[in-house]
Design a protein around this motif. Structure first.
Motif, PDB file in Angstrom:
ATOM      1  N   ASN A  65     -37.252 -45.802  19.386  1.00 40.94           N
ATOM      2  CA  ASN A  65     -37.550 -44.976  20.516  1.00 40.94           C
ATOM      3  C   ASN A  65     -36.665 -45.478  21.705  1.00 40.94           C
ATOM      4  O   ASN A  65     -37.156 -46.687  22.242  1.00 40.94           O
ATOM      5  CB  ASN A  65     -38.975 -44.975  20.885  1.00 40.94           C
ATOM      6  CG  ASN A  65     -39.464 -44.479  22.392  1.00 40.94           C
ATOM      7  OD1 ASN A  65     -38.620 -43.778  23.100  1.00 40.94           O
ATOM      8  ND2 ASN A  65     -40.668 -44.369  22.687  1.00 40.94           N
ATOM      9  N   PRO A  66     -35.474 -44.891  22.157  1.00 40.93           N
ATOM     10  CA  PRO A  66     -34.612 -45.652  23.011  1.00 40.93           C
ATOM     11  C   PRO A  66     -35.197 -46.111  24.089  1.00 40.93           C
ATOM     12  O   PRO A  66     -34.808 -46.629  25.204  1.00 40.93           O
ATOM     13  CB  PRO A  66     -33.457 -44.891  22.930  1.00 40.93           C
ATOM     14  CG  PRO A  66     -33.875 -43.309  22.805  1.00 40.93           C
ATOM     15  CD  PRO A  66     -35.051 -43.593  21.757  1.00 40.93           C
ATOM     16  N   TYR A  67     -36.307 -45.281  24.777  1.00 40.43           N
ATOM     17  CA  TYR A  67     -36.913 -45.324  26.000  1.00 40.43           C
ATOM     18  C   TYR A  67     -38.194 -46.236  25.992  1.00 40.43           C
ATOM     19  O   TYR A  67     -39.020 -46.435  26.999  1.00 40.43           O
ATOM     20  CB  TYR A  67     -36.876 -44.095  26.489  1.00 40.43           C
ATOM     21  CG  TYR A  67     -35.843 -43.295  26.687  1.00 40.43           C
ATOM     22  CD1 TYR A  67     -34.942 -43.747  27.584  1.00 40.43           C
ATOM     23  CD2 TYR A  67     -35.550 -42.261  25.858  1.00 40.43           C
ATOM     24  CE1 TYR A  67     -33.637 -43.102  27.501  1.00 40.43           C
ATOM     25  CE2 TYR A  67     -34.451 -41.491  25.847  1.00 40.43           C
ATOM     26  CZ  TYR A  67     -33.195 -42.083  26.857  1.00 40.43           C
ATOM     27  OH  TYR A  67     -31.956 -41.302  26.778  1.00 40.43           O
ATOM     28  N   ALA A  68     -38.682 -46.783  24.916  1.00 44.66           N
ATOM     29  CA  ALA A  68     -39.785 -47.469  24.694  1.00 44.66           C
ATOM     30  C   ALA A  68     -39.706 -48.932  25.628  1.00 44.66           C
ATOM     31  O   ALA A  68     -38.658 -49.364  25.828  1.00 44.66           O
ATOM     32  CB  ALA A  68     -39.792 -47.881  23.212  1.00 44.66           C
ATOM     33  N   GLY A  69     -40.630 -49.173  26.369  1.00 40.45           N
ATOM     34  CA  GLY A  69     -40.777 -50.513  27.012  1.00 40.45           C
ATOM     35  C   GLY A  69     -40.001 -50.227  28.511  1.00 40.45           C
ATOM     36  O   GLY A  69     -40.030 -51.210  29.260  1.00 40.45           O
ATOM     37  N   LEU A  70     -39.378 -48.941  28.801  1.00 37.99           N
ATOM     38  CA  LEU A  70     -38.721 -49.037  30.100  1.00 37.99           C
ATOM     39  C   LEU A  70     -39.407 -49.095  31.361  1.00 37.99           C
ATOM     40  O   LEU A  70     -39.057 -49.837  32.423  1.00 37.99           O
ATOM     41  CB  LEU A  70     -38.120 -47.519  30.149  1.00 37.99           C
ATOM     42  CG  LEU A  70     -36.572 -47.143  29.484  1.00 37.99           C
ATOM     43  CD1 LEU A  70     -36.480 -45.708  29.761  1.00 37.99           C
ATOM     44  CD2 LEU A  70     -35.740 -48.149  30.066  1.00 37.99           C
ATOM     45  N   LYS A  82     -46.008 -49.571  34.367  1.00 37.45           N
ATOM     46  CA  LYS A  82     -47.226 -49.915  33.622  1.00 37.45           C
ATOM     47  C   LYS A  82     -47.380 -49.196  32.281  1.00 37.45           C
ATOM     48  O   LYS A  82     -48.216 -48.674  31.627  1.00 37.45           O
ATOM     49  CB  LYS A  82     -48.759 -49.488  34.043  1.00 37.45           C
ATOM     50  CG  LYS A  82     -48.775 -50.109  35.566  1.00 37.45           C
ATOM     51  CD  LYS A  82     -48.768 -51.701  35.491  1.00 37.45           C
ATOM     52  CE  LYS A  82     -49.439 -52.357  36.721  1.00 37.45           C
ATOM     53  NZ  LYS A  82     -48.387 -52.016  38.104  1.00 37.45           N
ATOM     54  N   GLY A  83     -45.904 -48.967  31.713  1.00 35.45           N
ATOM     55  CA  GLY A  83     -45.947 -48.088  30.755  1.00 35.45           C
ATOM     56  C   GLY A  83     -44.682 -47.173  30.689  1.00 35.45           C
ATOM     57  O   GLY A  83     -43.987 -47.107  31.672  1.00 35.45           O
ATOM     58  N   ASP A 126     -47.165 -48.449  21.691  1.00 33.54           N
ATOM     59  CA  ASP A 126     -48.193 -48.172  21.108  1.00 33.54           C
ATOM     60  C   ASP A 126     -48.091 -46.365  21.181  1.00 33.54           C
ATOM     61  O   ASP A 126     -48.592 -45.707  20.113  1.00 33.54           O
ATOM     62  CB  ASP A 126     -49.452 -48.250  21.846  1.00 33.54           C
ATOM     63  CG  ASP A 126     -49.880 -49.836  21.583  1.00 33.54           C
ATOM     64  OD1 ASP A 126     -49.644 -50.253  20.474  1.00 33.54           O
ATOM     65  OD2 ASP A 126     -50.408 -50.223  22.395  1.00 33.54           O
ATOM     66  N   GLY A 127     -47.412 -46.046  22.110  1.00 32.88           N
ATOM     67  CA  GLY A 127     -47.021 -44.345  22.189  1.00 32.88           C
ATOM     68  C   GLY A 127     -46.274 -43.911  20.905  1.00 32.88           C
ATOM     69  O   GLY A 127     -46.421 -43.002  20.289  1.00 32.88           O
ATOM     70  N   GLY A 179     -42.421 -52.084  23.213  1.00 33.99           N
ATOM     71  CA  GLY A 179     -42.981 -51.417  24.251  1.00 33.99           C
ATOM     72  C   GLY A 179     -43.626 -52.420  25.111  1.00 33.99           C
ATOM     73  O   GLY A 179     -43.342 -53.448  25.164  1.00 33.99           O
ATOM     74  N   CYS A 180     -44.250 -51.821  26.441  1.00 31.98           N
ATOM     75  CA  CYS A 180     -44.881 -52.520  27.248  1.00 31.98           C
ATOM     76  C   CYS A 180     -45.946 -52.851  26.750  1.00 31.98           C
ATOM     77  O   CYS A 180     -46.552 -53.994  27.080  1.00 31.98           O
ATOM     78  CB  CYS A 180     -44.998 -51.451  28.527  1.00 31.98           C
ATOM     79  SG  CYS A 180     -43.550 -50.802  29.294  1.00 31.98           S
ATOM     80  N   LYS A 181     -46.725 -52.124  25.925  1.00 33.14           N
ATOM     81  CA  LYS A 181     -47.988 -52.559  25.601  1.00 33.14           C
ATOM     82  C   LYS A 181     -48.243 -52.554  24.069  1.00 33.14           C
ATOM     83  O   LYS A 181     -47.699 -51.411  23.544  1.00 33.14           O
ATOM     84  CB  LYS A 181     -49.146 -51.662  26.212  1.00 33.14           C
ATOM     85  CG  LYS A 181     -48.862 -50.217  26.103  1.00 33.14           C
ATOM     86  CD  LYS A 181     -49.871 -49.401  27.049  1.00 33.14           C
ATOM     87  CE  LYS A 181     -49.694 -48.158  27.019  1.00 33.14           C
ATOM     88  NZ  LYS A 181     -48.666 -47.470  25.933  1.00 33.14           N
TER      89      LYS A 181
END
Length: 376
Positions: free
Chosen positions: A14-19, A26-27, A120-121, A142-144
């Motif tokens: 997922n190239p946009y994870a954690g952006l 916050k995600g 997590d998404g 990811g962020c979370k």
């Protein structure tokens, strides 16, 4: 040294994870465009690269099946892996639907493991698409990361995959897929929710934990294995019970007579056919839900073609690979000393179709992943 068999690794990034994290969103769920506008720098590909770098010593034994461009292909090719692209994102930025479609196609392609980079998404998307039908492992990007399907670091994810490629025994366990409500989180409320479970590879517990009162541990392991399997048996399913002492333990748990060197068929707690021929078996399974319960020959590793010729190619095809239940204690598997399980069904094309990593029930809710199929 024998050459290792080809390991089919599915890869989704997922190239946009954690952006959203670095720019205080916050995600990243549904926030990729805004995050990029705020100057966020995508990091998921870099983290996927850290995981794949652990596999470079075994590069010749790995084929990566993945998604075009930033969703996997770019990372795999940059590191020199043999790469097959199965699909591409429908739009840019890629969406949850792209991840779900990719997961379905990779699962259908029969990958030995689906490795994915995200948060997590992304785990929710993969779980929604394929459930527990395919063994997976997450690269944290990811962020979370509330879900239990992720390795502790990208490098750790790569090390686990490397163990699988080398043919080491790995247990398989269910891991929770969790996520929080990002809208509520941005308003200061943490609201976590369970979205399902997926199966992940974990470190093998080599030491048997059951031993008591003069009875050999192996016997107790068989008792536990049989009790767990019987508890999972479904109504109105025809269970084709193969030969051997491990399957005999299941029949004993059921309280049913057993043909030790033959094949019986059980349905709803009753033997509906005993010591059947290949032709009789085919008639019994071709138009009814069925599962095939087999073990391996100790020391040799054969699951088909040695003492169970009643399980003909036609019977195996009628039942289907996904309905084969393989039972064996860990000590029986360790006797193989890393050699793969063998299918010698008499149909080379079927043997090839059956090859890959398989789950083996080794005790009470205790599975390992093991290679089926001789070296190419």
């Amino acid at each position: 040294m024998d050459r290792l068999p080809i390991f089919r690794l599915g890869l989704i990034v997922n190239p946009y994870a954690g952006l959203g994290g670095a720019v205080a969103l916050k995600g990243s769920d549904d926030m990729a465009v805004e995050a990029l506008a705020r100057g966020a720098i995508p990091m998921a590909q870099q983290r996927a690269s850290l995981a794949l770098a652990e596999l470079l010593p075994w590069q010749a034994q790995i084929q990566i099946k993945t998604v075009a461009g930033a969703m996997g292909e770019d990372v795999a090719l940059a590191l020199g892996f043999s790469t097959e692209v199965l699909c591409q994102a429908a739009q840019e930025p890629s969406t949850a639907q792209d991840s779900e479609r990719a997961a379905q196609l990779l699962a259908q392609a029969g990958v030995d493991l689906l490795l994915f980079a995200g948060g997590d998404g992304t785990a929710r998307n993969i779980c929604h698409a394929i459930g527990d039908s395919t063994t997976v492992l997450g690269i944290p990007a990811g962020c979370k990361i509330h879900s239990g399907v992720y390795a502790i670091t990208p490098a750790a994810a790569g090390k686990v995959v490397a163990q699988m490629v080398r043919g080491e025994l790995l247990s398989v366990q269910d891991a929770l897929v969790m996520d929080i409500d990002e809208v509520a989180f941005r308003e200061g409320t943490v609201r976590a929710k369970r979205y399902g479970e997926m199966q992940i590879p974990t470190a093998l517990r080599y030491v048997q934990s059951v031993k008591t009162a003069g009875k050999e541990s192996e016997e107790l392991v068989l008792d536990d294995l049989a009790a767990f399997f019987v508890a999972q048996m479904e109504p109105d399913v025809r269970y084709v019970m193969g030969s051997g002492s491990t399957v005999a333990a299941v029949m004993q748990e059921l309280g049913l007579p057993n043909t030790l060197l033959g094949v019986d068929v059980v349905e709803n707690g009753t033997v509906i056919a005993a010591d059947v021929t290949a032709a009789q078996l085919l008639e019994l399974v071709k138009d009814a839900p069925a599962q095939l319960v087999i073990t391996l020959i100790g020391g040799q590793g054969h699951i088909f073609g040695r003492g169970n010729q009643q399980l003909s190619p036609a019977v195996i095809r009628a039942i289907g690979r996904s309905n084969i239940r393989l039972l064996a204690t860990k000590s029986k598997i360790q006797q193989l000393d890393g050699r793969p399980l063998v299918s010698d069904s008499g149909d080379p094309m079927l043997d090839q179709q059956l090859s890959g990593m398989v789950r083996v029930l080794c005790g009470y809710n205790d599975y390992v992943m093991y290679r089926l199929g001789a070296e190419d």
